[in-house]
Design an enzyme around this catalytic site. Structure first.
Site, PDB file in Angstrom:
ATOM      1  N   ASP A   1       0.854  -1.180   0.000  1.00  0.00           N
ATOM      2  CA  ASP A   1       0.000   0.000   0.000  1.00  0.00           C
ATOM      3  C   ASP A   1       0.902   1.247   0.000  1.00  0.00           C
ATOM      4  OD1 ASP A   1      -3.238   0.505   1.601  1.00  0.00           O
ATOM      5  OD2 ASP A   1      -2.150   1.721   0.143  1.00  0.00           O
TER       6      ASP A   1
ATOM      7  N   GLU B   1     -10.673   6.575   4.515  1.00  0.00           N
ATOM      8  CA  GLU B   1      -9.675   5.937   5.377  1.00  0.00           C
ATOM      9  C   GLU B   1      -9.789   6.411   6.826  1.00  0.00           C
ATOM     10  OE1 GLU B   1      -6.557   5.699   1.646  1.00  0.00           O
ATOM     11  OE2 GLU B   1      -5.849   5.148   3.617  1.00  0.00           O
TER      12      GLU B   1
HETATM   13  C1  GLC Z   1      -4.448   4.204   0.026  1.00  0.00           C
HETATM   14  C2  GLC Z   1      -5.337   3.055   0.392  1.00  0.00           C
HETATM   15  C3  GLC Z   1      -5.479   2.038  -0.698  1.00  0.00           C
HETATM   16  C4  GLC Z   1      -5.328   2.711  -2.053  1.00  0.00           C
HETATM   17  C5  GLC Z   1      -3.917   3.232  -2.150  1.00  0.00           C
HETATM   18  C6  GLC Z   1      -3.678   4.002  -3.452  1.00  0.00           C
HETATM   19  O1  GLC Z   1      -3.756   4.660   1.156  1.00  0.00           O
HETATM   20  O2  GLC Z   1      -5.078   2.351   1.605  1.00  0.00           O
HETATM   21  O3  GLC Z   1      -6.770   1.424  -0.539  1.00  0.00           O
HETATM   22  O4  GLC Z   1      -5.582   1.766  -3.085  1.00  0.00           O
HETATM   23  O5  GLC Z   1      -3.565   4.065  -1.059  1.00  0.00           O
HETATM   24  O6  GLC Z   1      -4.450   5.170  -3.482  1.00  0.00           O
END
Ligand code: GLC
Length: 614
Positions: free
Chosen positions: A308, A501
């Protein structure tokens, strides 16, 4: 065990290509920077394997055509490398191609869970894939297969349900939609099943994501523009549970949180995204047992694991070199390194030269990445057909979204047979600023990372939908509910502030004092009060229910608010069913307690009045 994604001849192609690659080219394939960080020419110079747009990582102007131009430019840079290995561009198309102004935005997953309609989700996956491919993008970081255990989590709406079986069914339907005629088709989109594993099982108060003393240097939080300051949000509970620690035993992890991954892999998924969270105190991004032994060994996953956003940095804060070693050795194959991609490349090269990461591990990671690119046909057609641009935000896609909105609505309280409303009856009072706000009805992950109120993208607000169905003359709109007139029926729309988030982690899930005052004002101006709740999760409304004649859970419907109007006026039926238990009090926000829910998973009323046809 799922079959290998490639026939032997193409596995040979990958083996032959791998044998030609230098270490630098291999590590380039494992590197995924964010598009705002990549310097012109670096995709070629460093042979980068992928670039992403984070939430809000949009071109300027933000149009489908400029998205396509941006992505195609990165691809052309990749095709100018020595070995001409195509790049794969990734976006969060989590409820439509939601970063793109003009794209169709569907209900977030919690609303789709309420539909329990796998065929609908499959059609949404296909329509989304077409809009994503129209912009030359072939990878979307969806579906989330999170199974929320605590509704205070800001990502609850990214979960389809608390029911693992329903999550598995709808996730595989979306994957089928992404695949379409086959992964090799130029309109297929690589899904990213996330966030592996048990991302939604963390305990309140265990997140270490935010250091209040370092807010000014947190480049990621700096992009999280919200109506309130980060400190105010932290005081309300932001970042208390997201990215925290899942204190569950292995039996629970296997029984509740692993099944959707098994189902997705069986359905042909070739990418999994690691979770920021920890399990029993160890970060998933460094968890060899879960990432390699279980996912790649026991479940037979032949695809690649992507980290991530800055996920590996959290393993050993302050010791990045060690983060790189432990993440790659645990089983991370591609690293989402939004900012300092050259530092990552240098650290991994040094680790290999020092023998801390084996060349076998590097070759395994790159083989997985190349195999996915071959499976997607990227070597044959690195660009998609630009005629697809005509499909972005098209009428058929918006009709599909309207169908999804209608099927997602859950009727939880219905007194006095107030519904369906009579489209030929007396005027209806409509109140609440959120009745006429596209941004509110879309929620987070829309145009920007956090989303936000206002006319952020073309669509139909709930109010516009009500006017379209019943005629403007029958809809008396009063945003603040201050009117001297009395009405037989009033509809009040109240929404959660958009969030994404951990910014959406909240200790208390209630309507705001302003919203309660609005409801009280309107209560005194109508005989029957219908409340439409636009939210990413159930809220604690028990004390107010007796004042309301009807309560409709609309979740986060997206751009097609007319779907709400069509059900309120009886043109479509109420069919939605709760995908989660609805808590009676705040004690019930975390599952597993002994409180009896106010409404249960599967609940949903159907008005005796049936449909109003025509
Ligand atoms: C974010 C998220 C993830 C996402 C990634 C790219 O922090 O946790 O779900 O796909 O970064 O944006």
């Amino acid at each position: 065990m799922p079959p290998h994604p490639l026939p032997p001849s193409e596995q040979q192609f990958v083996t032959h290509l791998l044998a030609q690659m230098t270490l630098e080219e291999k590590i380039g394939q494992m590197t995924q920077p964010e598009k705002n960080s990549v310097k012109a020419g670096d995709v070629t110079r460093l042979a980068l394997g992928s670039v992403l747009s984070g939430g809000g990582g949009n071109p300027d102007p933000n149009t489908p055509a400029s998205w396509r131009a941006m992505v195609s430019t990165f691809q052309d840079e990749a095709l100018a490398t020595r070995l001409k290995i195509p790049l794969i561009y990734g976006v969060d198309a989590v409820h439509g191609h939601n970063n793109v102004v003009g794209a169709t935005v569907y209900p977030h997953n919690i609303g789709l869970g309420a539909t329990r309609d796998a065929d609908l989700v499959r059609r949404i996956g296909r329509a989304t894939a077409l809009e994503v491919a129209a912009t030359d993008v072939r990878w979307s970081f969806a579906p989330a297969v999170s199974i929320p255990q605590d509704l205070r989590w800001g990502r609850s709406y990214e979960g389809y349900s608390q029911d693992p079986g329903l999550v598995s069914e709808l996730a595989t339907a979306l994957i089928d939609g992404y695949r379409g005629d086959g992964w090799r088709s130029p309109t297929s989109v690589l899904p990213s099943v996330k966030h592996y594993v048990a991302d939604a099982a963390t305990t309140w108060g265990t997140s270490r994501r935010v250091d209040r003393t370092a807010l000014n240097s947190d480049r990621t939080l700096a992009t999280a523009q919200m109506g309130q300051s980060t400190v105010e949000l932290l005081d309300l509970g932001a970042w208390q549970i997201d990215q925290g620690n899942a204190e569950i035993d292995e039996e629970t992890l296997r029984a509740v949180h692993l099944p959707p991954y098994r189902a997705a892999i069986e359905a042909g998924a070739l990418n999994v995204m690691a979770s920021y969270s920890s399990w029993q105190g160890l970060k998933l991004h460094a968890h060899r047992y879960l990432l390699t032994d279980i996912l790649k060994g026991e479940l037979g996953f032949e695809g690649f694991v992507v980290s991530d956003w800055e996920g590996i940095d959290q393993i050993h804060p302050g010791d990045y070199a060690r983060c790189v070693v432990d993440a790659i050795n645990a089983g991370i194959d591609m690293v989402m390194v939004p900012f300092d991609y050259e530092r990552f490349i240098a650290c991994l090269q040094a680790a290999v030269h020092a023998g801390r990461v084996s060349t076998e591990r590097i070759d395994d990671a790159v083989r997985r990445i190349l195999s996915a690119k071959v499976a997607l046909g990227l070597f044959e057609h690195p660009h998609t057909d630009q005629d697809l641009l005509n499909l972005v935000g098209s009428a058929p896609h918006r009709e599909l979204a309207r169908e999804a909105v209608a099927k997602s609505l859950v009727l939880l309280r219905h007194e006095g047979e107030v519904l369906p409303l009579d489209p030929r009856g007396p005027a209806v009072l409509v109140a609440g600023p959120d009745a006429d706000d596209i941004g509110a009805q879309c929620g987070g992950w829309t145009i920007s990372w956090m989303g936000g109120r206002g006319p952020t993208t073309p669509g139909t607000t709930i109010l516009e939908g009500l006017r379209a169905v019943a005629g403007a003359e029958r809809v008396h709109y009063c945003p603040d509910g201050r009117t001297e007139q009395c009405f037989p029926v009033a509809v009040v729309v109240v929404a959660e502030d958009p969030y994404a988030e951990g910014m959406g982690d909240r200790e208390r899930l209630t309507l705001s004092p302003e919203q309660l005052a609005l409801l009280k004002r309107v209560r005194e101006r109508c005989e029957r009060l219908v409340v439409v709740l636009v939210s990413g999760r159930p809220l604690v409304v028990t004390p107010h229910l007796p004042e309301w004649d009807a309560l409709v859970a609309a979740w986060l419907p997206g751009t097609e608010g007319q779907g709400v109007a069509e059900v309120l006026f009886g043109q479509r039926p109420f069919t939605g069913r709760l995908p989660f238990d609805w808590p009676r009090t705040h004690a019930g926000l975390r599952r597993g307690g002994d409180e009896r829910p106010l409404f249960r998973l599967g609940d949903g009323l159907v008005p005796a009045g049936g449909l109003v046809v025509g």
